[in-house]
Scaffold this active site. Structure first.
Site, mmCIF file in Angstrom:
data_model
loop_
_atom_site.group_PDB
_atom_site.id
_atom_site.type_symbol
_atom_site.label_atom_id
_atom_site.label_comp_id
_atom_site.label_asym_id
_atom_site.label_seq_id
_atom_site.Cartn_x
_atom_site.Cartn_y
_atom_site.Cartn_z
ATOM 1 C CB CYS A 63 -0.898 -0.016 1.229
ATOM 2 S SG CYS A 63 -1.801 1.519 1.505
ATOM 3 C CE1 TYR A 196 -5.227 2.277 -5.260
ATOM 4 C CE2 TYR A 196 -3.714 4.136 -5.192
ATOM 5 C CZ TYR A 196 -4.021 2.833 -4.867
ATOM 6 O OH TYR A 196 -3.131 2.081 -4.137
#
Length: 329
Positions: A63, A196
């Protein structure tokens, strides 16, 4: 992938239908601040004093948001003061998972099987996404914060009085804060979250909108870095580390998996040299695991990659000369 609803886990992908195909990130819910004396911070409640051994950091090596906190923990000298647990890179129907029989990916506090159990221990009726990083307060047995941008600010200064912490190292110096905030704002919306927005878009126009904004900002960053070694001033700041965690994943994941394919970072002369420069800061390479990064994105995000095949390439060499020292220290 999923979320908690009134404390119950649901395996559910992001709902982009209600936003016309646009991905919108949910805001962090736990926004308390750890401070040197436990006084309240800009948000949340007080009572979270910076003490050695009191806090535990839950992260994923994959992440980018969690990666920021690992870098600050490493560079500031907080490793012996803040313990850490790393979730497994696969995040499928049960969300982030631990492997109780694997010391590398186990919950060292409660031996939970799933990250969502950490959230319901803090708030039994919690509704929302279960994310990392999560900063856990062992004393109060609750989540202090799950907002990465604020956790790195805490790590930057709140623990400066503890033994071995580099109090002189300041990634958010007061004189540079307005410019750091300005750079962060653009980089967050168009680069950090921009990849994203492109990758999770479910409408062509929303994908193209995010794609254009992303590469406009990368071009802007490339030009900015043609004149200076770092993004703000003549020193490393949080603006650099916030950008770094996206750049290090770009060629291996975002370029192909998220369709951000105008060009890879290695084809930007200044950005690629800058990326290697930051990677070669002592201690940073230890926080990077390209294998877990690729495993997570290509296996976990089955809506985008239903075969779950993980690409073998690309070949990446972050240890190659960077040439950025021409700007001086």
């Amino acid at each position: 992938m999923g979320l908690l609803v009134d404390g119950k886990w649901q395996d559910k992908w992001y709902d982009t239908a209600k936003t016309g195909g646009k991905f919108e990130r949910e805001a962090a819910r736990f926004r308390n601040w750890v401070t040197a004396d436990g006084s309240p911070g800009p948000s949340g409640d007080g009572g979270f004093k910076a003490e050695s051994g009191r806090y535990h950091l839950y992260v994923s090596m994959a992440c980018p948001w969690a990666h920021r906190t690992l870098i600050f923990r490493k560079l500031k000298g907080l490793e012996k003061h803040i313990s850490v647990s790393v979730v497994h890179p696969d995040m499928v129907e049960n969300g982030w998972e631990f492997r109780p029989d694997d010391d590398q990916h186990k919950d060292h506090l409660y031996n939970f099987r799933f990250m969502h159990e950490v959230y319901t221990k803090a708030a039994p009726d919690y509704t929302g996404r279960v994310t990392v990083p999560t900063l856990w307060d062992k004393e109060r047995e609750t989540i202090a914060s799950n907002e990465s941008a604020e956790i790195i600010r805490m790590f930057n200064s709140a623990f400066n009085g503890l033994e071995g912490v580099d109090a002189e190292l300041d990634f958010y110096p007061e004189s540079l804060r307005p410019e750091i905030d300005e750079v962060n704002e653009r980089v967050y919306h168009t680069v950090n979250n921009g990849v994203y927005k492109a990758g999770f878009a479910t409408a062509q126009d929303k994908y193209e909108e995010a794609y254009r904004a992303l590469f406009e900002s990368l071009d802007w960053l490339e030009e900015r870095l043609s004149r200076q070694r770092y993004l703000v001033g003549e020193q490393l700041t949080e603006a650099d580390w916030r950008l770094f965690t996206t750049l290090i994943r770009f060629d291996a994941v975002y370029y192909s998996h998220f369709k951000c394919n105008r060009q890879p970072i290695r084809e930007f002369p200044n950005l690629s040299g800058y990326l290697r420069d930051l990677y070669q800061v002592p201690g940073v390479a230890e926080t990077v695991d390209i294998g877990q990064i690729k495993q997570h994105y290509y296996v976990s995000q089955r809506t985008i990659n239903p075969t779950q095949i993980v690409p073998v390439g690309p070949a990446l060499d972050f240890d190659a000369p960077h040439g950025r020292d021409k700007f001086g220290e």
